[in-house]
Write a protein that holds these residues in place. Structure first.
Motif, PDB file in Angstrom:
ATOM      1  N   GLN A  34      -3.749  -0.068  -4.555  1.00  0.00           N
ATOM      2  CA  GLN A  34      -3.353   0.909  -5.577  1.00  0.00           C
ATOM      3  C   GLN A  34      -1.858   0.831  -5.857  1.00  0.00           C
ATOM      4  OE1 GLN A  34      -4.162   4.948  -4.463  1.00  0.00           O
ATOM      5  NE2 GLN A  34      -3.844   5.759  -6.519  1.00  0.00           N
ATOM      6  N   ALA A  35      -1.064   0.701  -4.811  1.00  0.00           N
ATOM      7  CA  ALA A  35       0.378   0.621  -4.985  1.00  0.00           C
ATOM      8  C   ALA A  35       0.775  -0.652  -5.725  1.00  0.00           C
ATOM      9  CB  ALA A  35       1.063   0.690  -3.626  1.00  0.00           C
ATOM     10  N   ASN A  36       0.126  -1.757  -5.406  1.00  0.00           N
ATOM     11  CA  ASN A  36       0.438  -3.020  -6.094  1.00  0.00           C
ATOM     12  C   ASN A  36       0.034  -2.964  -7.568  1.00  0.00           C
ATOM     13  OD1 ASN A  36       1.596  -4.417  -3.943  1.00  0.00           O
ATOM     14  ND2 ASN A  36      -0.401  -5.125  -3.176  1.00  0.00           N
ATOM     15  N   ASP A  37      -1.100  -2.305  -7.847  1.00  0.00           N
ATOM     16  CA  ASP A  37      -1.544  -2.172  -9.238  1.00  0.00           C
ATOM     17  C   ASP A  37      -0.547  -1.340 -10.047  1.00  0.00           C
ATOM     18  OD1 ASP A  37      -3.713  -2.383 -11.326  1.00  0.00           O
ATOM     19  OD2 ASP A  37      -3.570  -0.188 -11.111  1.00  0.00           O
ATOM     20  N   ALA A  38      -0.074  -0.246  -9.446  1.00  0.00           N
ATOM     21  CA  ALA A  38       0.921   0.586 -10.135  1.00  0.00           C
ATOM     22  C   ALA A  38       2.205  -0.194 -10.356  1.00  0.00           C
ATOM     23  CB  ALA A  38       1.185   1.844  -9.318  1.00  0.00           C
ATOM     24  N   VAL A  55       5.066   1.388  -2.648  1.00  0.00           N
ATOM     25  CA  VAL A  55       4.570   0.058  -2.252  1.00  0.00           C
ATOM     26  C   VAL A  55       5.006  -0.270  -0.816  1.00  0.00           C
ATOM     27  CG1 VAL A  55       4.737  -2.417  -2.701  1.00  0.00           C
ATOM     28  CG2 VAL A  55       4.460  -0.817  -4.610  1.00  0.00           C
ATOM     29  N   ALA A  56       6.258   0.027  -0.497  1.00  0.00           N
ATOM     30  CA  ALA A  56       6.764  -0.248   0.848  1.00  0.00           C
ATOM     31  C   ALA A  56       6.030   0.589   1.895  1.00  0.00           C
ATOM     32  CB  ALA A  56       8.271   0.026   0.901  1.00  0.00           C
ATOM     33  N   GLN A  57       5.768   1.865   1.556  1.00  0.00           N
ATOM     34  CA  GLN A  57       5.043   2.723   2.489  1.00  0.00           C
ATOM     35  C   GLN A  57       3.615   2.225   2.717  1.00  0.00           C
ATOM     36  OE1 GLN A  57       5.241   6.698   0.930  1.00  0.00           O
ATOM     37  NE2 GLN A  57       7.447   6.911   1.278  1.00  0.00           N
ATOM     38  N   ALA A  58       2.970   1.801   1.647  1.00  0.00           N
ATOM     39  CA  ALA A  58       1.599   1.297   1.762  1.00  0.00           C
ATOM     40  C   ALA A  58       1.565   0.024   2.618  1.00  0.00           C
ATOM     41  CB  ALA A  58       1.028   1.022   0.381  1.00  0.00           C
ATOM     42  N   LYS A  59       2.571  -0.813   2.445  1.00  0.00           N
ATOM     43  CA  LYS A  59       2.638  -2.047   3.230  1.00  0.00           C
ATOM     44  C   LYS A  59       2.832  -1.737   4.711  1.00  0.00           C
ATOM     45  CE  LYS A  59       5.043  -6.478   3.490  1.00  0.00           C
ATOM     46  NZ  LYS A  59       6.128  -7.324   2.909  1.00  0.00           N
ATOM     47  N   SER A  60       3.691  -0.761   4.991  1.00  0.00           N
ATOM     48  CA  SER A  60       3.931  -0.379   6.384  1.00  0.00           C
ATOM     49  C   SER A  60       2.669   0.185   7.023  1.00  0.00           C
ATOM     50  CB  SER A  60       5.061   0.653   6.455  1.00  0.00           C
ATOM     51  OG  SER A  60       5.254   1.110   7.766  1.00  0.00           O
TER      52      SER A  60
END
Length: 330
Positions: A98-102, A127-132
């Motif tokens: 979802q973060a990458n799509d946004a 995006v950084a938070q989702a990756k973490s």
């Protein structure tokens, strides 16, 4: 008939008119190798013990090793139920997608200059938070498998399949026994005589071995009740025969212990002049009275410091029937 019996009896005691050899018990003496000092009882210890545990809490599904089994570094030890960890990973992957799509949708607006900078920073932060969170979820799933951090022998298995493992609770303990240490408690009055390179002889009845000890580690803090110091002797154990907990008899070779050969105390006799002697057996199987000088005693043995040499055979039982030159059999 009576005459025949008497004749046969006489023939048993003589061979062609010569008296039959006297039966005795003998042993060959050998020079001391150095470990002739005070003796102690010790316990075999592992060189190092590593407690292996899960980082999280969960139900253990399988334990792949058993006590006494050899394991290698990187080997799978146990598996925990990973249902919750997989669900968390699926949720983290969805948030990442979802973060990458946004990010992709707002990238064009940002490039055209129609997206406020604050909003663009916020999207990048998500995006950084989702990756973490995704990395954490992956690690939690990986941690459901317990991997051996070192090679060694499984000493104790504390958790079984179906039980709940707690964080940092040891599932198994892996022991390094390529070398072991033998721990002995030495009274404070005797500890100063034992140095790091003092020779030692270690006998372990459980494996039927007598070993030469290596370097010695001396403790510096006495037991307040017994006033003894712990001393640990390093012993090579490449075949893993020595196991933690085995009892060992330890003798230290100290410089002030008289050198020589140890023989049973009963083998040393005193003649009418007060001199000490032992019965030695020559190559022609005749017994001879040999004067000796003695040193210290240890248990049922006494040190012969002079008069005989290593390799000589002495009489230890049956010497009461001997006289100079008696023919013996052993």
């Amino acid at each position: 008939m009576l005459a025949i019996v008497v004749l046969n009896s006489c023939n048993e005691k003589k061979f062609n008119g010569v008296k039959a050899p006297t039966r005795v018990v003998t042993e060959i003496v050998s020079a001391q190798t150095g470990a002739s000092g005070p003796a102690y009882v010790g316990i075999v210890e592992e060189q190092e013990a590593t407690a292996v545990s899960f980082t999280g809490m969960g139900v253990v599904q399988r334990v792949m090793v058993s006590e006494g089994q050899a394991v290698s570094r990187g080997q799978l030890i146990a598996v925990m139920d990973d249902t919750q960890a997989r669900n968390m990973l699926s949720g983290a992957e969805a948030q990442m997608a979802q973060a990458n799509d946004a990010l992709q949708r707002f990238q064009m607006l940002h490039d055209n200059g129609s997206l406020p900078e604050m909003q663009w920073v916020e999207i990048q932060s998500k995006v950084a938070q989702a990756k973490s969170q995704l990395e954490v979820a992956k690690k939690n799933l990986a941690d459901c498998k317990l991997i051996a951090p070192v090679s060694g022998i499984v000493g104790k298995k504390s958790v079984k399949a179906g039980e709940t493992a707690l964080p940092s609770q040891a599932v198994v303990t892996i022991l390094n026994i390529n070398t072991v240490k033998v721990k002995v408690s030495v009274p404070e009055a005797e500890v100063s005589a034992i140095q790091a390179n003092s020779p030692s002889e270690i006998k372990v009845e459980a494996v039927g071995r007598t070993l030469t000890g290596g370097r010695i580690e001396k403790g510096v803090q006495a037991d307040p009740l017994t006033h003894t110091y712990d001393i640990r002797i390093t012993v090579a154990n490449s075949d893993h025969k020595l196991l933690p907990g085995m009892v060992a008899n330890v003798a230290f070779g100290l410089a002030d212990i008289d050198a020589g050969m140890r023989v049973p105390v009963a083998a040393v006799q005193r003649n009418a002049d007060g001199n000490l002697f032992v019965w030695t057996v020559s190559e022609d199987s005749t017994a001879h009275r040999t004067m000796v000088s003695v040193g210290s005693t240890q248990g049922n043995n006494i040190t012969i410091s002079g008069g005989i040499s290593g390799g000589q055979r002495i009489v230890t039982e049956g010497y009461q029937k001997l006289s100079e030159g008696t023919k013996v059999v052993y």
